[in-house]
Enzyme design. Sequence first.
Site: not given
Ligand SMILES: NC(=O)c1ccc[n+]([C@@H]2O[C@H](COP(=O)([O-])OP(=O)(O)OC[C@H]3O[C@@H](n4cnc5c(N)ncnc54)[C@H](OP(=O)(O)O)[C@@H]3O)[C@@H](O)[C@H]2O)c1
Length: 310
Positions: A225, A273
């Site tokens: 983000r 994005h």
């Molecule tokens: N650019 C784009 O087109 C696009 C598209 C979709 C999503 N995104 C972004 O990608 C993000 C991730 O998506 P996802 O589905 O992979 O999310 P997810 O499955 O919820 O995974 C989040 C990961 O981040 C880790 N994390 C969270 N807080 C943290 C912290 N304080 N320190 C270290 N690690 C931390 C989590 O750790 P744990 O494993 O320990 O829980 C987990 O491994 C979304 O939230 C969104 O902002 C971007």
Amino acid sequence: MSIVVSIPGVDKTNWWIEQLQALLSNWTIRPIHDPGDVEAVTYAVVWKPATGAFLPFPNLKAIVSLGAGIDHVLADAELPRQVPIIRTVGTDLTQRMREYVALHVLRHHRDMPAISANQRERRWAQLVVPPATQRSVGVMGLGNLGGTAARTLASLGFETLGWSRTKREIDGVTTYAGQAEFADFLARCEILVCLLPLTEATMGILDADLFARLPRGASVINAGRGPHLVEDDLLDALESGQLSHATLDVFHVEPLPSEHPFWAHPAITVTPHIASLIDAPTGSRIVAANIERFETTGHVEDLANAERGY
Ligand SMILES: NC(=O)c1ccc[n+]([C@@H]2O[C@H](COP(=O)([O-])OP(=O)(O)OC[C@H]3O[C@@H](n4cnc5c(N)ncnc54)[C@H](OP(=O)(O)O)[C@@H]3O)[C@@H](O)[C@H]2O)c1
């Protein structure tokens, strides 16, 4: 039994309603600004909803975020906190993200920005880079998207590292967890990919302190983000040579304003994005399945944890 849809842009809203209606024929599906009987509304399907958008609906069973992140929902100061939030993830989304990460990591790895600049100058310069096996790439966030991206990078032969809040085990990836292991992780990342969710703990994480901990000349890819990045710190790190290049897919303000310095910066690649943009035909299948499952079981796999912030 009705569903309201809130997405910026009338055409997009209508596109999603049409796709969802084809799959959920027993439901009434309407735009949020024209909801009909508010008492009958039990689901809201949203992307960047307005503040207070959910207040008219007393019987909401769940809010469906049209994306993996829920930061755009939690940003609503008047959000009914007791209503569960369902994320929209799935193989199409992870596939798109692994393509984006592979594309841009390989581009940095193979020095493509310099090769493209040389082409513009008609300069034949054979820049030699090490093979991927001698290049270390780190992924911040090892969830659905980051975990898949890390596996993809490992399969391409990169020395792949990953960092998450709690310890994760991924074949072929050296993993680190929490603040205690953050510096060790960063010290090894020649290319750093951010796929964290936006939470209080991760806001502004891509800052001067983090850049200083990377090997000199590292590059950064932010597909998480916009507010993960401290923009002035990035400009300073590029200016000093601590970073060599950045690829940014997400921004504090989207669309990125035309006067923003990132657009014309020679060491920054801007993408609008689109790393893993969900489209209505694909996304509505996931959303419809989640609503049907939640309606019958009261649970889905992709339930967010609002307390945790992701
Ligand atoms: N650019 C784009 O087109 C696009 C598209 C979709 C999503 N995104 C972004 O990608 C993000 C991730 O998506 P996802 O589905 O992979 O999310 P997810 O499955 O919820 O995974 C989040 C990961 O981040 C880790 N994390 C969270 N807080 C943290 C912290 N304080 N320190 C270290 N690690 C931390 C989590 O750790 P744990 O494993 O320990 O829980 C987990 O491994 C979304 O939230 C969104 O902002 C971007």
